[in-house]
Design a protein around this motif. Structure first.
Motif, PDB file in Angstrom:
ATOM      1  N   GLN A 270      -9.090 -17.757 -51.398  1.00  0.00           N
ATOM      2  CA  GLN A 270     -10.327 -17.069 -51.794  1.00  0.00           C
ATOM      3  C   GLN A 270     -10.922 -17.709 -53.042  1.00  0.00           C
ATOM      4  OE1 GLN A 270     -11.842 -14.791 -50.000  1.00  0.00           O
ATOM      5  NE2 GLN A 270     -13.526 -14.642 -51.441  1.00  0.00           N
TER       6      GLN A 270
ATOM      7  N   LEU B 297     -14.642 -19.476 -53.199  1.00  0.00           N
ATOM      8  CA  LEU B 297     -15.665 -19.111 -54.184  1.00  0.00           C
ATOM      9  C   LEU B 297     -16.087 -20.313 -55.018  1.00  0.00           C
ATOM     10  CD1 LEU B 297     -14.229 -15.678 -55.333  1.00  0.00           C
ATOM     11  CD2 LEU B 297     -16.370 -16.045 -54.096  1.00  0.00           C
TER      12      LEU B 297
ATOM     13  N   ASN C  93     -19.453 -20.371 -57.404  1.00  0.00           N
ATOM     14  CA  ASN C  93     -19.459 -19.026 -57.952  1.00  0.00           C
ATOM     15  C   ASN C  93     -18.013 -18.577 -58.209  1.00  0.00           C
ATOM     16  OD1 ASN C  93     -20.290 -16.482 -58.755  1.00  0.00           O
ATOM     17  ND2 ASN C  93     -20.156 -15.659 -56.670  1.00  0.00           N
TER      18      ASN C  93
ATOM     19  N   GLU D 150     -14.737 -16.938 -59.464  1.00  0.00           N
ATOM     20  CA  GLU D 150     -14.426 -15.632 -60.044  1.00  0.00           C
ATOM     21  C   GLU D 150     -13.269 -15.797 -61.017  1.00  0.00           C
ATOM     22  OE1 GLU D 150     -15.548 -12.532 -59.883  1.00  0.00           O
ATOM     23  OE2 GLU D 150     -17.300 -13.115 -58.721  1.00  0.00           O
TER      24      GLU D 150
END
Length: 223
Positions: free
Chosen positions: A36, A40, A45, A47
């Motif tokens: 994940q 991202l 983007n 996290e």
């Protein structure tokens, strides 16, 4: 100086089994979270909190592995044989030592049954399993590691896969694959049984599978 001979207590074995179960669960979540984080980052983007917790989980995973590695010091079957087998690392080594009571395993078939590898040993809905689920998981992880590391045991897998393809052309590729993996792990467990019983000064049963095949054992370690 050689390490002092170490023998785990039953409490230690339970602790190790518990940790190994959680180690693989943590690893699974860490990999999923890492995927994940990567997804991202590809979207520009990232996290930061997700990446932070991913790293924290990875640290716990490494700490467990470090503890398992330390626990193996001085354990005869690890020092004398298992650590030399290509594809068997500290986690799998700990799992085997914690799961198998070599003094009670009078025959290789006792170990096969415990690992869910005996003939026609399948889980049926509504019935209690007649093997150890963690042991069965470890059996398939050993198969993966032998194949990926190109362990000498992979030769047994390759030969068995060819045999199954020729003998049972009606079987699916998946079924043949599982048969070959199962056969390879069973052969490894025979070698482990023989070496471990001999190290402990225990009698070794002499059915065909032990008496005829054990001579290959030393070919299966990293020289």
């Amino acid at each position: 100086m050689k390490n002092k001979k170490v023998e785990w207590t039953e409490i230690k074995k339970r602790e190790i089994k518990y940790l190994i179960g959680h180690y693989y669960r943590i690893q699974k979540h860490r990999i999923a979270m890492g995927n994940q984080v990567f997804a991202l980052s590809q979207q520009k983007n990232p996290e930061a909190p997700l990446n932070y917790f991913h790293n924290k989980i990875f640290e716990i995973e490494k700490e467990i592995k470090k503890y398992l590695k330390e626990s193996l010091k001085g354990v005869p079957i690890w020092e004398e044989w298992l650590k030399k087998v290509k594809g068997i690392g500290e986690v799998l080594g700990c799992a085997l030592i914690a799961l198998i009571d070599i003094k009670k395993a009078k025959h290789p078939s006792n170990i096969w049954s415990y690992f869910g590898l005996a003939p026609n040993q399948k889980r049926k809905r509504g019935e209690k399993v007649n093997y150890n689920p963690l042991a069965k998981t470890i059996a398939w992880k050993i198969a993966d590691c032998f194949i990926k590391s190109k362990s000498p045991y992979k030769k047994i897998y390759d030969e068995r896969k060819k045999y199954e393809q020729e003998k049972h052309p009606e079987l699916t590729k998946g079924h043949i694959e599982m048969r070959a993996r199962r056969y390879m792990v069973k052969r490894f467990l025979v070698d482990l049984y023989v070496k471990w019983r001999e190290l402990e000064g225990l009698p070794v049963s002499k059915p065909y599978v032990v008496d005829v095949l054990k001579h290959q054992m030393e070919d299966m370690i990293v020289k």
